[in-house]
Design an enzyme around this catalytic site. Structure first.
Site, PDB file in Angstrom:
ATOM      1  N   CYS A  33      36.236  29.161  37.074  1.00 36.21           N
ATOM      2  CA  CYS A  33      35.036  29.929  36.838  1.00 36.21           C
ATOM      3  C   CYS A  33      34.398  30.354  38.152  1.00 36.21           C
ATOM      4  O   CYS A  33      34.993  30.231  39.215  1.00 36.21           O
ATOM      5  CB  CYS A  33      34.039  29.095  36.029  1.00 36.21           C
ATOM      6  SG  CYS A  33      34.755  28.332  34.563  1.00 36.21           S
TER       7      CYS A  33
ATOM      8  N   LEU B  34      35.870  31.517  33.061  1.00 35.47           N
ATOM      9  CA  LEU B  34      37.236  31.944  32.785  1.00 35.47           C
ATOM     10  C   LEU B  34      37.852  30.818  31.964  1.00 35.47           C
ATOM     11  O   LEU B  34      38.103  29.723  32.469  1.00 35.47           O
ATOM     12  CB  LEU B  34      38.017  32.156  34.080  1.00 35.47           C
ATOM     13  CG  LEU B  34      39.490  32.556  33.942  1.00 35.47           C
ATOM     14  CD1 LEU B  34      39.609  33.909  33.240  1.00 35.47           C
ATOM     15  CD2 LEU B  34      40.168  32.619  35.308  1.00 35.47           C
TER      16      LEU B  34
ATOM     17  N   GLU C 294      39.562  22.917  38.387  1.00 36.98           N
ATOM     18  CA  GLU C 294      40.310  22.173  37.378  1.00 36.98           C
ATOM     19  C   GLU C 294      40.577  20.761  37.913  1.00 36.98           C
ATOM     20  O   GLU C 294      41.044  20.600  39.038  1.00 36.98           O
ATOM     21  CB  GLU C 294      41.662  22.830  37.076  1.00 36.98           C
ATOM     22  CG  GLU C 294      41.593  24.253  36.540  1.00 36.98           C
ATOM     23  CD  GLU C 294      41.130  24.342  35.106  1.00 36.98           C
ATOM     24  OE1 GLU C 294      41.023  23.289  34.445  1.00 36.98           O
ATOM     25  OE2 GLU C 294      40.879  25.472  34.644  1.00 36.98           O
TER      26      GLU C 294
END
Length: 593
Positions: free
Chosen positions: A2, A48, A74
């Site tokens: 993101c 995202l 992540e």
């Protein structure tokens, strides 16, 4: 994956400021947005969707009615951490790694960072203790910029987030830009191309109150690389064991990076590193009974005058060997100027070259339904893949080994210069000692030199490699693509740093350990390939050819050049940087006198 934004302030914050700031990075998060207003802060987020595509993954996210986070990145081992946390009584409302980060912080405190295997930039506010926790991953894979004055702290995934604040002026950092033209891009230092806008340190965290942010914004290291500096002699049985460990670690790094709720592919250059990743992705997908063909993405150069940069021969070998679907793109010469302008807008700090191979590869990915790529960045700096490392390797050896290894290294294409200089440095070291060798190079050539290959690799892994990681992140996210790097799994990095240098260069082979690990798995034409290319770009063909006028006009029109103290030279690499500087100036400086 993101984009994040935020303002932490001593005063109340107007509600109409954060939205346009966050919208500047819509490319980092086209799937959703959110804002959280606290008493003295506001967090913004662009999403995202990669893991848990439902609304449960919406950010900024709250947990235990205590923590609120805006997070980009992540944490690949979040499933394992979640199990451990659930055993300790934690309950989760989503399947996201975002919740796991907050629960981990609640349970382990700042030590949670040592548990995370992944890439991240985040800010957490603890409402109970009214304090902030910020961190950036070990290798700065995810960007984190900030601006601070006496009243407010502004942060974001990109500099343009900060520049969108009405109180922040876009001013050039002349010292940084002068160093850029003379010495190249350095995306691993704190300063940026913009005055008063800084990078949050990678491998670091901050924990403290509002007052601490403005009075003592100390960023603490939570991890560092520790290279093995021994001069151990090569042992064939040890080499086999190291190769086995390397393969198993890399396979697991790929395995956990395949965790996604969207389609995954790979960038394939045709070299050993990207081919290793493609091989492992293909193997693991088959084991998981995934029927769809793996997608690979490559920039190729087949037009007249550009073929020396083309690696499609090796790309095709890998695609045929594994039966993967190979997507290929060739940059169009007449589109290069506009593409470079877009690239620099997304890079924000001017790069060392045009990055057109990387740029077009991710542009190609964006034309498909693939949202995540597993890429081969990082192996060369850890395994000694570049020709200049021959200087460090050869100069560190004993007299006998020096000459025998130098002879074998001459079999590597374009290596002769490095081999002979390495021999000279090695003989000088034997005659006068290592300290005097370093002293001489420092005083004559004005640069540091390390005879220990592993020490040099450690420096570059936490230096020049960070710059390449920055390029990969910004070029991929320009197209809303998440680039994952298995070679940057910290377990693999720690392992390779511990492996003696004699297993990385051996008998005329760079990255010997990796070649040994994939012997019989990859085609010999790739695994035992001597030449090294690595996403080359036909820039001389473009800029000394049909695009020469555009190239020269950009260099000559740059107003910033007159404000900098760099010495002009005719090197092509220098002119590339001056071209990029000119385009950067037009992109970000509206009122330059």
């Amino acid at each position: 994956m993101c984009g994040i934004s935020g303002i932490i302030s001593k005063k109340s914050i107007e509600r109409n400021i954060i939205e346009p700031m966050t919208d500047t990075i819509i490319h980092r998060g086209p799937d959703g947005f959110g804002y959280y207003y606290g008493e003295k802060f506001v967090f913004g987020h662009r999403r995202l969707s990669i893991v848990d595509l439902s609304d449960a993954g919406h950010q900024p996210m709250q947990y235990l009615n205590r923590y609120v986070i805006t997070f980009n990145g992540e944490v690949y081992n979040h499933l394992e951490l979640r199990i451990e946390l659930e055993k300790n009584g934690y309950v989760f409302q989503s399947h996201t790694d975002t919740e796991v980060i907050m629960a981990s912080y609640d349970f382990w405190g700042v030590d949670c960072l040592n548990k995370f295997n992944g890439m991240w930039a985040f800010v957490i506010h603890d409402r109970l203790k009214d304090k902030y926790f910020m961190s950036r991953d070990r290798f700065g894979k995810k960007p984190f910029y900030y601006y601070k004055d006496q009243e407010k702290f502004i942060f974001g995934s990109e500099i343009k987030v900060i520049l969108a604040h009405p109180d922040v002026e876009s001013k050039p950092n002349l010292k940084f830009l002068d160093s850029y033209v003379q010495n190249g891009a350095k995306e691993y230092i704190k300063e940026t191309a913009f005055e008063n806008i800084f990078r949050f340190d990678f491998s670091s965290y901050f924990e403290g109150s509002l007052e601490d942010i403005f009075e003592n914004f100390e960023q603490n290291k939570f991890w560092e690389i520790k290279p093995n500096l021994s001069h151990e002699k090569f042992d064939e049985e040890k080499a086999k064991e190291y190769a086995k460990q390397y393969y198993e670690l890399l396979e697991d790094a790929v395995r956990i990076r395949l965790r996604a709720d969207v389609k995954v592919g790979s960038a394939l250059s045709g070299g050993l590193d990207s081919s290793s990743i493609v091989y492992l992705v293909n193997k693991l997908l088959k084991e998981q009974d995934k029927e769809e063909l793996q997608e690979t993405f490559s920039s190729v150069y087949k037009s007249d005058g550009t073929q020396e940069c083309d690696e499609s021969y090796f790309i095709d070998i890998m695609a045929l060997k594994l039966g993967v679907h190979s997507n290929q793109i060739e940059p169009k010469e007449d589109e290069i100027p506009s593409q470079i302008e877009k690239m620099i807008w997304h890079l924000e700090n001017p790069p060392d070259n045009s990055l057109m191979s990387s740029w077009h590869t991710f542009k190609l990915v964006a034309s498909t339904d693939v949202k995540v790529t597993l890429d081969g960045q990082g192996a060369d700096e850890q395994l000694g893949g570049y020709l200049p490392y021959l200087l460090n390797y050869i100069s560190s050896l004993s007299i006998v080994d020096m000459f025998s290894q130098a002879k074998k290294c001459l079999q590597i294409p374009n290596s002769s210069k490095y081999v002979f200089v390495g021999l000279c440095l090695g003989l000088y070291r034997v005659l006068f000692g290592e300290k005097f060798l370093k002293f001489t190079i420092k005083n004559i050539f004005k640069r540091d030199f390390e005879t220990n290959l592993n020490k040099k690799l450690g420096i570059d892994t936490m230096g020049s490699l960070i710059t390449l990681i920055h390029y990969a992140d910004h070029t991929s996210m320009a197209f809303s693509i998440e680039s994952r790097m298995p070679f940057m799994d910290y377990r693999l990095v720690e392992f390779l740093a511990s492996v003696p240098a004699c297993y990385k260069m051996r008998d005329g082979w760079t990255k010997y350990l990796a070649r040994l690990a994939f012997d019989g798995k990859l085609p010999d034409e790739i695994n035992w390939r001597k030449d090294k290319m690595g996403w080359p770009i036909p820039e001389k063909k473009w800029f000394y050819g049909n695009l020469n006028r555009w190239f020269i006009e950009n260099i000559e029109s740059c107003k910033l050049s007159k404000k900098l103290s760099f010495k002009e030279n005719k090197k092509f690499s220098n002119n590339i940087k001056r071209m990029n500087l000119s385009i950067w100036e037009k992109s970000f400086l509206n009122n330059l006198d």
